[in-house]
Write a protein that holds these residues in place. Structure first.
Motif, mmCIF file in Angstrom:
data_model
loop_
_atom_site.group_PDB
_atom_site.id
_atom_site.type_symbol
_atom_site.label_atom_id
_atom_site.label_comp_id
_atom_site.label_asym_id
_atom_site.label_seq_id
_atom_site.Cartn_x
_atom_site.Cartn_y
_atom_site.Cartn_z
ATOM 1 N N PHE A 387 0.725 -1.392 0.121
ATOM 2 C CA PHE A 387 -0.035 0.027 -0.098
ATOM 3 C C PHE A 387 0.794 1.304 0.029
ATOM 4 O O PHE A 387 0.458 2.090 -0.654
ATOM 5 C CB PHE A 387 -1.072 0.188 1.361
ATOM 6 C CG PHE A 387 -1.591 1.437 1.578
ATOM 7 C CD1 PHE A 387 -2.804 1.853 0.645
ATOM 8 C CD2 PHE A 387 -0.981 2.299 2.697
ATOM 9 C CE1 PHE A 387 -3.027 3.172 1.029
ATOM 10 C CE2 PHE A 387 -1.636 3.366 2.761
ATOM 11 C CZ PHE A 387 -2.577 3.887 2.183
ATOM 12 N N THR A 388 1.778 1.251 0.670
ATOM 13 C CA THR A 388 2.765 2.572 0.678
ATOM 14 C C THR A 388 3.233 2.891 -0.720
ATOM 15 O O THR A 388 3.537 3.930 -1.027
ATOM 16 C CB THR A 388 4.183 2.366 1.658
ATOM 17 O OG1 THR A 388 4.904 1.224 1.081
ATOM 18 C CG2 THR A 388 3.719 1.692 3.060
ATOM 19 N N VAL A 389 3.493 1.891 -1.492
ATOM 20 C CA VAL A 389 3.686 2.301 -2.919
ATOM 21 C C VAL A 389 2.655 3.065 -3.620
ATOM 22 O O VAL A 389 2.813 4.029 -4.333
ATOM 23 C CB VAL A 389 4.217 1.000 -3.797
ATOM 24 C CG1 VAL A 389 4.868 1.388 -5.054
ATOM 25 C CG2 VAL A 389 5.328 0.207 -3.121
ATOM 26 N N VAL A 390 1.438 2.271 -3.453
ATOM 27 C CA VAL A 390 0.189 2.977 -3.913
ATOM 28 C C VAL A 390 -0.072 4.432 -3.604
ATOM 29 O O VAL A 390 -0.650 5.272 -4.084
ATOM 30 C CB VAL A 390 -1.085 2.031 -3.710
ATOM 31 C CG1 VAL A 390 -2.382 2.884 -4.161
ATOM 32 C CG2 VAL A 390 -0.728 0.604 -4.390
ATOM 33 N N ALA A 391 0.266 4.590 -2.294
ATOM 34 C CA ALA A 391 0.126 5.950 -1.442
ATOM 35 C C ALA A 391 1.189 7.013 -1.948
ATOM 36 O O ALA A 391 0.798 8.317 -2.001
ATOM 37 C CB ALA A 391 0.243 5.632 0.227
ATOM 38 N N SER A 392 2.114 6.408 -2.922
ATOM 39 C CA SER A 392 3.127 7.381 -3.461
ATOM 40 C C SER A 392 2.566 8.087 -4.833
ATOM 41 O O SER A 392 2.797 9.172 -5.349
ATOM 42 C CB SER A 392 4.226 6.889 -3.540
ATOM 43 O OG SER A 392 5.150 6.459 -2.437
ATOM 44 N N LEU A 393 1.385 7.245 -5.224
ATOM 45 C CA LEU A 393 1.114 7.475 -6.634
ATOM 46 C C LEU A 393 0.204 8.843 -6.753
ATOM 47 O O LEU A 393 0.697 9.601 -7.674
ATOM 48 C CB LEU A 393 0.237 6.347 -7.182
ATOM 49 C CG LEU A 393 0.705 5.078 -7.414
ATOM 50 C CD1 LEU A 393 -0.093 4.099 -7.814
ATOM 51 C CD2 LEU A 393 2.293 5.312 -8.402
ATOM 52 N N PRO A 394 -0.911 9.593 -5.642
ATOM 53 C CA PRO A 394 -1.355 10.886 -5.621
ATOM 54 C C PRO A 394 -0.216 11.878 -5.984
ATOM 55 O O PRO A 394 -0.669 12.656 -6.671
ATOM 56 C CB PRO A 394 -2.201 10.775 -4.638
ATOM 57 C CG PRO A 394 -2.474 9.210 -4.127
ATOM 58 C CD PRO A 394 -1.243 8.582 -4.510
ATOM 59 N N GLY A 395 0.905 11.818 -5.205
ATOM 60 C CA GLY A 395 1.694 12.714 -5.222
ATOM 61 C C GLY A 395 2.523 12.912 -6.534
ATOM 62 O O GLY A 395 2.744 14.023 -7.236
ATOM 63 N N LEU A 396 2.637 11.956 -7.252
ATOM 64 C CA LEU A 396 3.431 11.945 -8.383
ATOM 65 C C LEU A 396 2.344 12.429 -9.596
ATOM 66 O O LEU A 396 2.824 13.086 -10.682
ATOM 67 C CB LEU A 396 3.766 10.341 -9.021
ATOM 68 C CG LEU A 396 4.875 9.905 -8.198
ATOM 69 C CD1 LEU A 396 5.242 8.448 -8.383
ATOM 70 C CD2 LEU A 396 6.115 10.625 -8.159
ATOM 71 N N LEU A 397 1.128 12.075 -9.543
ATOM 72 C CA LEU A 397 0.252 12.582 -10.410
ATOM 73 C C LEU A 397 -0.221 13.985 -10.184
ATOM 74 O O LEU A 397 -0.368 14.888 -11.168
ATOM 75 C CB LEU A 397 -1.224 11.871 -10.332
ATOM 76 C CG LEU A 397 -1.283 10.335 -10.322
ATOM 77 C CD1 LEU A 397 -2.509 9.899 -10.166
ATOM 78 C CD2 LEU A 397 -1.022 10.288 -12.122
ATOM 79 N N LEU A 398 -0.160 14.476 -8.885
ATOM 80 C CA LEU A 398 -0.146 15.954 -8.703
ATOM 81 C C LEU A 398 0.869 16.729 -9.255
ATOM 82 O O LEU A 398 1.042 17.886 -9.667
ATOM 83 C CB LEU A 398 -0.487 16.221 -7.313
ATOM 84 C CG LEU A 398 -1.592 15.704 -6.579
ATOM 85 C CD1 LEU A 398 -1.511 15.662 -5.020
ATOM 86 C CD2 LEU A 398 -2.510 16.887 -6.937
#
Length: 490
Positions: A387-398
């Motif tokens: 999940f911690t990898v998935v939690a990083s994705l919103p920051g990259l999209l922003l």
């Protein structure tokens, strides 16, 4: 690894950044981990020890008094350095005062001193961050952030691991605190060596201007809410990965506390320093956007190293490898994130704006702990680290959505003011300020009732919960307005 070595070539500015970074990091452990260890040795109950972690809230809410430090100057050594010297002198006295108290007999006095140290340390950070923003050019921000992280991490090693060893083996707790107070004098040397900005920005003319103008200046910019959300989410996955790393290695994998302390703290510290220095070196050649994207992806992927530990047999070499990779990439991301905060500040209001932005960047680090524990109970360690990898994705999209705004920051052009939806933006900003005010009041009530050992007021938890919720909703509305305004402009 020759690039990082170029960063540490001795110069006056290098010495100042290292010394002030060291001074910034030294008080943190003395009011958190080291103090908790001292209280544990003195047989203080766990509930009281847990409550002492609340003294660190000053670092989150330092933006509340940052306008005072932007508006007023002390009549010594300059606008920025005056506040630096004053806060450092107070820290020397307060840390030394802690060494005169025994936790078992003077717990309340110790709590007051810890709160005062956290307040003065957060105040020092306000001015140090403002000074960096004022004096470093766009090309120097990456290396400046890296040197700051180096000094900060070395200080945490001294006031954390070294202080525990000295207190246990040689000096005792009280004399160790006296020694730490003496080491704060290194910060005074850094302040005296530092130079005031060559073209100092004009201070706000009144306290009202110091409070209102920095907020108006920031929130009236194009993509302001997008930047705020990016700051909060950029290191969120990294914060989740680190929230329970020690418990994971000990309880989840069965390593001894000694092995974890040696590898997770020492090797992790070395990896963070190398990552920060190498990241700062790369940022001399890269745009801010490129550095944030590359380091952000590296942060996300590096969390898989902990996930791998959940599916392979446990060995010291595998733990060391995972810890090194995660901290190396985290250090690179930290250097880029600090450079981003400096880039977003108007030099006239650098103390207030950097304090606000750094408080937002600390939200994930401070508040993910309870959520992380709940997720581990629900998904176990392997599911949690996936999940911690998935939690990083919103920051990259922003980050991708903010590309054009970030590229313009490298040109040091004036910030672009928004031209759409003024009324809705105004309502969103007021809603955000209302939410943060409610949350701040709730937190103050919680701290005061805890320190005075009073019954918690019924309104405390609702104020805190609803305040955070309202601020989160306002932020999401602001991002939606930013996206709509950009589409309308194109």
């Amino acid at each position: 690894m020759t690039l990082p070595l170029r960063l540490v070539t001795f110069s006056r500015s290098t010495a100042v950044l290292l010394l002030l970074g060291f001074s910034s990091g030294l008080p943190l452990a003395l009011t958190s981990g080291t103090l908790q260890a001292w209280m544990t040795v003195e047989n203080i109950d766990l509930k009281t020890i847990g409550f002492f972690s609340m003294v660190g809230q000053a670092y989150v809410f330092k933006f509340l008094w940052a306008p005072l430090m932007d508006r007023y100057s002390l009549p010594i050594v300059g606008r920025r350095r005056g506040w630096l010297v004053a806060s450092q002198l107070l820290l020397v006295l307060l840390i030394a005062a802690m060494g005169t108290i025994n936790p078992s007999s003077g717990l309340f006095s110790l709590a007051l001193l810890a709160v005062a140290i956290a307040f003065c340390s957060a105040s020092q950070d306000i001015v140090f961050d403002a000074w960096k923003t004022d004096v470093l050019s766009a090309e120097e921000r990456g290396s400046g952030a890296a040197l700051t992280v180096l000094g900060y991490r070395l200080a945490m090693l001294v006031s954390g691991g070294l202080a525990l060893w000295l207190a246990d083996r040689y000096l005792g707790w009280q004399h160790t605190y006296f020694l730490m107070a003496g080491l704060m004098s290194l910060g005074l040397i850094g302040s005296l060596l530092a130079k005031e900005p060559a073209q100092a920005a004009t201070a706000p003319l009144s306290l009202r201007h110091a409070v209102v103008d920095p907020l108006k200046d920031f929130f009236q910019r194009n993509n302001a809410w997008l930047m705020i959300t990016l700051i909060i989410f950029y290191k969120l996955g990294d914060a989740f990965a680190g929230a329970l790393s020690t418990s994971f290695l000990i309880r989840g994998l069965g390593f001894s506390a000694g092995d974890v302390g040696l590898i997770n703290k020492s090797l992790g510290l070395i990896a963070t320093i190398i990552g920060a220095l190498y990241g700062g070196a790369l940022m001399r050649r890269w745009s801010l956007y490129r550095a944030l994207m590359v380091f952000g992806i590296a942060q996300a992927v590096s969390n898989l190293a902990y996930w791998v530990l959940t599916v392979i047999p446990s060995h010291l070499w595998s733990m060391g490898t995972a810890v090194f990779i995660e901290n190396l990439c985290g250090g690179m991301g930290t250097a880029a994130a600090v450079a981003l905060l400096m880039s977003l500040c108007n030099r006239r209001f650098s103390a207030t704006q950097f304090a606000l932005l750094s408080a937002l960047s600390a939200v994930g680090r401070v508040y993910v702990g309870p959520i992380a524990g709940w997720l581990v109970d629900s998904w176990h360690w392997s599911g949690f680290y996936a999940f911690t990898v998935v939690a990083s994705l919103p920051g990259l999209l922003l980050l991708r959505a903010a590309k054009s705004s970030l590229l313009s920051l490298n040109q040091e052009t004036p910030f672009v003011a928004r031209t759409q939806y003024f009324r809705y933006y105004s309502l969103t900003t007021k809603l955000f300020l209302f939410g943060t005010t409610l949350a701040g009041i709730g937190l103050i009530l919680m701290v005061v009732t805890g320190l005075l050992k009073l019954t918690e007021l019924p309104m405390t938890q609702p104020l805190l919960g609803y305040g955070i919720g309202i601020a989160a909703i306002a932020t999401l509305l602001g991002v939606a307005l930013d996206v709509a305004a950009r589409k309308k402009a194109t």
